[in-house]
Design a protein around this motif. Structure first.
Motif, mmCIF file in Angstrom:
data_model
loop_
_atom_site.group_PDB
_atom_site.id
_atom_site.type_symbol
_atom_site.label_atom_id
_atom_site.label_comp_id
_atom_site.label_asym_id
_atom_site.label_seq_id
_atom_site.Cartn_x
_atom_site.Cartn_y
_atom_site.Cartn_z
ATOM 1 N N HIS A 102 40.414 65.824 46.518
ATOM 2 C CA HIS A 102 39.117 66.474 46.714
ATOM 3 C C HIS A 102 38.494 66.877 45.378
ATOM 4 O O HIS A 102 37.296 66.691 45.158
ATOM 5 C CB HIS A 102 39.283 67.693 47.626
ATOM 6 C CG HIS A 102 38.025 68.401 47.922
ATOM 7 N ND1 HIS A 102 37.176 68.016 48.923
ATOM 8 C CD2 HIS A 102 37.445 69.473 47.333
ATOM 9 C CE1 HIS A 102 36.130 68.819 48.940
ATOM 10 N NE2 HIS A 102 36.279 69.719 47.985
ATOM 11 N N GLU A 149 44.271 73.090 52.026
ATOM 12 C CA GLU A 149 44.710 71.698 51.988
ATOM 13 C C GLU A 149 46.054 71.597 51.272
ATOM 14 O O GLU A 149 46.393 72.444 50.458
ATOM 15 C CB GLU A 149 43.705 70.824 51.226
ATOM 16 C CG GLU A 149 42.441 70.562 51.975
ATOM 17 C CD GLU A 149 41.481 69.669 51.200
ATOM 18 O OE1 GLU A 149 40.746 68.944 51.853
ATOM 19 O OE2 GLU A 149 41.474 69.719 49.958
ATOM 20 N N ARG A 185 38.691 75.565 52.321
ATOM 21 C CA ARG A 185 39.192 74.208 52.567
ATOM 22 C C ARG A 185 40.175 73.787 51.477
ATOM 23 O O ARG A 185 41.259 73.284 51.758
ATOM 24 C CB ARG A 185 38.035 73.226 52.631
ATOM 25 C CG ARG A 185 38.518 71.811 52.808
ATOM 26 C CD ARG A 185 37.377 70.834 52.847
ATOM 27 N NE ARG A 185 37.939 69.484 52.886
ATOM 28 C CZ ARG A 185 37.276 68.416 52.564
ATOM 29 N NH1 ARG A 185 36.029 68.496 52.196
ATOM 30 N NH2 ARG A 185 37.845 67.240 52.612
ATOM 31 N N ILE A 186 39.798 73.980 50.231
ATOM 32 C CA ILE A 186 40.677 73.587 49.122
ATOM 33 C C ILE A 186 41.947 74.421 49.132
ATOM 34 O O ILE A 186 43.038 73.914 48.907
ATOM 35 C CB ILE A 186 39.944 73.701 47.777
ATOM 36 C CG1 ILE A 186 38.799 72.695 47.719
ATOM 37 C CG2 ILE A 186 40.897 73.481 46.616
ATOM 38 C CD1 ILE A 186 37.894 72.866 46.534
#
Length: 83
Positions: free
Chosen positions: A60, A52, A48-49
């Motif tokens: 985040h 993004e 996810r990181i």
């Protein structure tokens, strides 16, 4: 509640866009926390990181955008051997 082995996360920066184009005068405690975790081998960015955008990833992680782009993101690239 007991603390994790690597300690509690420091508070997020108030505004991740405050330092976007220029380096902050000092590294945020939260950025130092992620660097320490990475150096100790207790943290690697998840998918996810990695996927993004820089603004969302900085939010985040709770760090300034400049720190993400110039300090944390290069660690991801080094982990992947893309440098």
């Amino acid at each position: 509640m007991s603390a994790p082995l690597w300690g509690h996360k420091p508070p997020r920066v108030a505004d991740s866009t405050a330092y976007w184009n220029q380096a902050p005068p000092v590294m945020s405690p939260r950025c130092a926390y992620w660097l320490d975790r990475h150096a100790a081998g207790t943290w690697r960015p998840n998918r996810r990181i990695r996927t993004e955008g820089y603004h969302a990833a900085a939010e985040h992680l709770g760090i300034w955008i400049w720190e993400y782009l110039h300090v944390v993101r290069p660690l991801f690239d080094d982990d992947n051997g893309t440098n």
